[in-house]
Design a protein around this motif. Sequence first.
Motif, short mmCIF file in Angstrom:
data_model
loop_
_atom_site.label_atom_id
_atom_site.label_comp_id
_atom_site.label_asym_id
_atom_site.label_seq_id
_atom_site.Cartn_x
_atom_site.Cartn_y
_atom_site.Cartn_z
N ALA A 59 0.84 -1.21 0.00
CA ALA A 59 0.00 0.00 0.00
C ALA A 59 0.87 1.26 0.00
CB ALA A 59 -0.92 -0.02 1.22
N GLN A 60 1.97 1.22 0.80
CA GLN A 60 2.87 2.37 0.84
C GLN A 60 3.55 2.57 -0.52
OE1 GLN A 60 5.84 1.98 3.82
NE2 GLN A 60 6.68 4.05 3.55
N THR A 61 3.97 1.45 -1.16
CA THR A 61 4.60 1.57 -2.49
C THR A 61 3.62 2.14 -3.51
OG1 THR A 61 5.96 -0.35 -1.97
CG2 THR A 61 5.81 0.29 -4.29
N LYS A 62 2.37 1.64 -3.46
CA LYS A 62 1.36 2.18 -4.39
C LYS A 62 1.14 3.66 -4.15
CE LYS A 62 -1.19 -2.15 -5.12
NZ LYS A 62 -2.48 -2.85 -4.96
N SER A 63 1.11 4.05 -2.88
CA SER A 63 0.90 5.49 -2.61
C SER A 63 2.09 6.31 -3.10
CB SER A 63 0.68 5.69 -1.10
OG SER A 63 1.85 5.30 -0.36
N GLN A 64 3.33 5.77 -2.91
CA GLN A 64 4.49 6.49 -3.42
C GLN A 64 4.46 6.58 -4.94
OE1 GLN A 64 7.92 4.47 -1.88
NE2 GLN A 64 7.66 5.25 0.23
N MET A 65 4.10 5.46 -5.61
CA MET A 65 3.99 5.50 -7.07
C MET A 65 2.93 6.50 -7.51
SD MET A 65 6.18 3.59 -8.55
CE MET A 65 5.41 3.39 -10.15
N ALA A 66 1.83 6.53 -6.78
CA ALA A 66 0.78 7.50 -7.14
C ALA A 66 1.28 8.93 -6.96
CB ALA A 66 -0.47 7.25 -6.26
N ARG A 67 2.01 9.16 -5.84
CA ARG A 67 2.56 10.51 -5.65
C ARG A 67 3.58 10.84 -6.72
NH1 ARG A 67 2.60 8.94 -0.14
NH2 ARG A 67 4.86 8.50 -0.26
N TYR A 68 4.43 9.84 -7.10
CA TYR A 68 5.43 10.10 -8.14
C TYR A 68 4.76 10.39 -9.48
CZ TYR A 68 9.33 9.22 -11.29
OH TYR A 68 10.28 9.33 -12.26
N GLU A 69 3.71 9.61 -9.82
CA GLU A 69 2.99 9.88 -11.07
C GLU A 69 2.32 11.24 -11.03
OE1 GLU A 69 0.33 6.64 -11.55
OE2 GLU A 69 1.90 5.19 -12.14
N ASP A 70 1.78 11.59 -9.84
CA ASP A 70 1.19 12.93 -9.73
C ASP A 70 2.24 14.02 -9.93
OD1 ASP A 70 -1.26 11.77 -9.25
OD2 ASP A 70 -1.11 11.90 -7.06
N ASP A 71 3.43 13.80 -9.34
CA ASP A 71 4.50 14.78 -9.53
C ASP A 71 4.90 14.88 -10.99
OD1 ASP A 71 4.51 15.27 -6.84
OD2 ASP A 71 6.17 13.87 -6.39
N LEU A 72 5.04 13.70 -11.66
CA LEU A 72 5.38 13.73 -13.09
C LEU A 72 4.32 14.45 -13.90
CD1 LEU A 72 6.85 10.16 -13.78
CD2 LEU A 72 8.06 12.33 -13.57
#
Length: 634
Positions: free
Chosen positions: A155-168
Amino acid sequence: MSQKCAIGLISAVAASVSLSQSKVAAAADGPFTFPGLLSNSPPPPPSANPQQQAASSPAAKESSDSPTRARNDNPRTSSGGFDPEALERGAKALKEINNSSYAKNVFESIKLQEETKKTEFAAKAQEYKAMQAQAETERQKVIYEEQKKLSQHQAQTKSQMARYEDDLARKRMQAENEYHRTRNQELVKMQEESAIRQEQARRATEEQIQAQKRQTEREKAEIERETIKVKAIAEAEGRAHEARLAEDVNRRMLVDRANAEREKWVAAINTTFDHIGGGLRAILTDQNKLIVAVGGATALAAGIYTTREGAKVIWSYVDRILGQPSLIRESSRGKYPWSGSVSRVMSTLRGKGSATNNGKGFGDVILHPSLQKRIEHLANATANTKSHQAPFRNMLFYGPPGTGKTMAARELARKSGLDYALMTGGDVAPLGSQAVTKIHQLFDWGKKSKRGLLLFIDEADAFLCERNKTYMSEAQRSALNALLFRTGDQSKDIVLALATNRPGDLDSAVADRVDEVLEFPLPGEEERFKLLSLYLEKYIAQAGPRKRGLFDRLFKKEQQKIEIKGVTEELLKEAAAKTEGFSGREIAKLMASVQAAVYGSEDCVLDSVLFREVVDYKVAEHQQRKKLAGTDSK
């Protein structure tokens, strides 16, 4: 049942052994004790019959009075290795137990002990099952905790990926917004410039209308003058008509004379061919004359062929001994020793004139002041080295393309009084196995120069790269070894100047031959301003009509002279600031583009607006080329 009997038998044997070793007799008022076997069982109750105790006392006494059996140190064994002594002792013990009055109590104690052990074993089995169940529970708990941690990590990895995609996505949107903002600014700027050009075009149109009005008035006055001229022209045409009639008469006379000459020459040609035909008939009819004619023609053909081929062989030998090597692309020396004197004198005079006109003593080369000062110092040092018969120093020029390395080498040779020869490293690889021979011919030719030779090798990394490269052929390695052999010692005849865009690719042995290393950076703002002024004078101010010959006046269109309006030093400084990152070659191409734009206009006029348009276009093209180069490198 058999297991219980065996256990009872073993216990009885052990009890008998203990009884025989301790020699303890049963007392009248006490029970039998079996140490080691009945320690946990309660003692049997005291017997209430004193007669039995009295009866047992003589038996015990007899057993105690009986003599002890001597130890058998050498027991009897069977052929298979079995010793029956222990079995005999066990049987004797069993007999004593059977004869004893406490035999039943012994077996009861043994039975009770076995049941106690079974109970303890069942309790231990239950305890082991409980421990196993607890261990299973702990294992399930650990598995649950691990799964819980894994799910939390996912869940933490998915949230980090979501934040990274949002940043991109946010950065992409910011980049797109910045691009659109820049594009809108450029469009606004282009619209403003277009409005300025339209206003200028409107003013120019009004001025043109006024000029047309003035032209109309001038044309009216000219019409009146033309009317007067028409009358004079009519009179002149009448006189010309009379002259043409007279000219027709003369032409007919010339035609008649030419016909007569033609008939005379035709008759002479016919007579000549008649004589030739008679001679051929005589030769063909006479065999001796035919043989002599054929032999003479054959000997003449053989002589011509032999002379031609011999001349080719002799000329190739002369060219190989005295001619210029094929690797040389450009040289201040002539192809042959006797052919370069006049060109050398003219180039020297031309070099003196250009140095005098320039006022800087370094031709048309615009370099950084420190670099130019160092090259002038090297030129003076090289000239003094030649005059003192000292060995020359080899040089390495490196830097981006188009920064003046070749021109600087040419000027260095001219300033130092040496001959100049240029070759490129890319010409060595196609020679294959002949490369070594050509390298030696080149250095032998260079040693023949009385003034000394500056050998400039452009794109030196093409064949002087590291020898451990896999793509380097054996012929290239041999050519490199040949050059290293010829440059192993300091030379008094040849100055080796290498030019490359990638000095790191050169072989370490080649770098060891270099004495002076000069970096040619991109020109700064001041150098770009000087280059723009130089090429403006060369391509714009000096372009136009020159002294024309008769052929040019008859068959070529007259060239227009470019008119310069509003191109000031401030405008050139502005262009120099915009062209940051341009090389000298790119600035020369920029001014050539300005010249082409001027020739493409109607009035052949260079103004500030056209100059700025071309500069902005070339700057944008330069930036786009840099982006493409960066994309290709990635």
